[in-house]
Design an enzyme around this catalytic site. Sequence first.
Site, PDB file in Angstrom:
ATOM      1  CG  ASP A   4      -0.214  -0.051   2.599  1.00 44.86           C
ATOM      2  OD1 ASP A   4       0.848  -0.255   2.570  1.00 44.86           O
ATOM      3  OD2 ASP A   4      -1.059  -0.014   3.552  1.00 44.86           O
ATOM      4  CB  SER A   5       4.343   1.709  -0.315  1.00 49.41           C
ATOM      5  OG  SER A   5       4.728   0.539  -1.002  1.00 49.41           O
TER       6      SER A   5
ATOM      7  CD  GLU B 145       0.357  -1.745   7.899  1.00 48.78           C
ATOM      8  OE1 GLU B 145      -0.037  -1.077   8.729  1.00 48.78           O
ATOM      9  OE2 GLU B 145       0.819  -1.305   6.855  1.00 48.78           O
TER      10      GLU B 145
ATOM     11  CE  LYS C  60       3.284  -6.236   3.730  1.00 50.26           C
ATOM     12  NZ  LYS C  60       2.582  -5.114   4.397  1.00 50.26           N
TER      13      LYS C  60
ATOM     14  CD  GLU D 145       7.676  -0.501   7.436  1.00 45.08           C
ATOM     15  OE1 GLU D 145       6.761  -1.217   7.072  1.00 45.08           O
ATOM     16  OE2 GLU D 145       7.918   0.516   7.111  1.00 45.08           O
TER      17      GLU D 145
ATOM     18  CG  ASP E  88       0.398  -4.307   1.793  1.00 43.79           C
ATOM     19  OD1 ASP E  88       0.466  -5.399   2.555  1.00 43.79           O
ATOM     20  OD2 ASP E  88       1.184  -3.016   1.850  1.00 43.79           O
TER      21      ASP E  88
END
Length: 271
Positions: free
Chosen positions: A51-52, A122, A120, A189, A90
């Site tokens: 999602d960057s 978080e 993925k 991270e 993501d």
Amino acid sequence: MSVHSEIKKITTETLRKMKFDGEKISMLTAYDFTTAKMVDAGGVDAVLIGDSASNVMAGYETTLPITLDQMIYHTQCVVRGIDRALVVADLPFGTYQSNPEKALESAVRMMKEGGAHAIKIEGGKEIEESIRKIVNAGIPVMGHLGLTPQSIYQFGTYKVRAKEDAEAEKLLSDAKLLEELGCFGVVLEKIPAALAQKVSESLSIPTIGIGAGSHCDGQVLVYHDMVGMNQGFSPKFLRRYLDLYSEITGAVSQYVKDVKNADFPNNQESY
Ligand code: KIV
């Protein structure tokens, strides 16, 4: 036999075996077809539609604004460029935190419409039920702990996480929980290298580090950062393999000169 069927595709099981065999795992982001083709041809084991993309592709300050539809679009583009690597996408902010049903719905859309091989998300204990639901539906899940950018407004800073004992202990216990829940791997991270080592040694699933030292089972970087397209982003953990910002702006300014001087196109470049 087609060329495609000769390529040994990377699966979540391949990554688990790589950890077992002590072979490091390489992962890079990609958000489009052309980049996906290049990183796959370069031999990367896993490609992340991070999602960057919210920062790198759309120019937002954080990862929060990108939508599920936009992430699905990026994933579709990447999948068309991949022959070998495992494709992990993501789930964006707000598409899995509120309840497990919504989380499953988002994950199913990402797999069905996006064509991802895995998703993925978080977080740890807080999203336990969502992870359980997605894994139970047969969808491979990668966790993400430490500096989780979707929580940036809670953290207030992009500094290293889990330097204090309490946060480090929670991270280790979250990592063990992710393994118990059936996640096939976990991104760590921006945490101290010693903690990442402890987590990596405590799990049988692979850890993929970004700013988490050399003892992780693999490494991930944002493609645009590692090829030097983002001049303004220079964290300590980043190794730049190219200076594409200078190369591309140099090429563009040469092109502009050639057009202005009527040097381009020349006779050989004309019909
Ligand atoms: O969105 C992303 O690119 C990521 C990586 C930095 C791990 O989550």
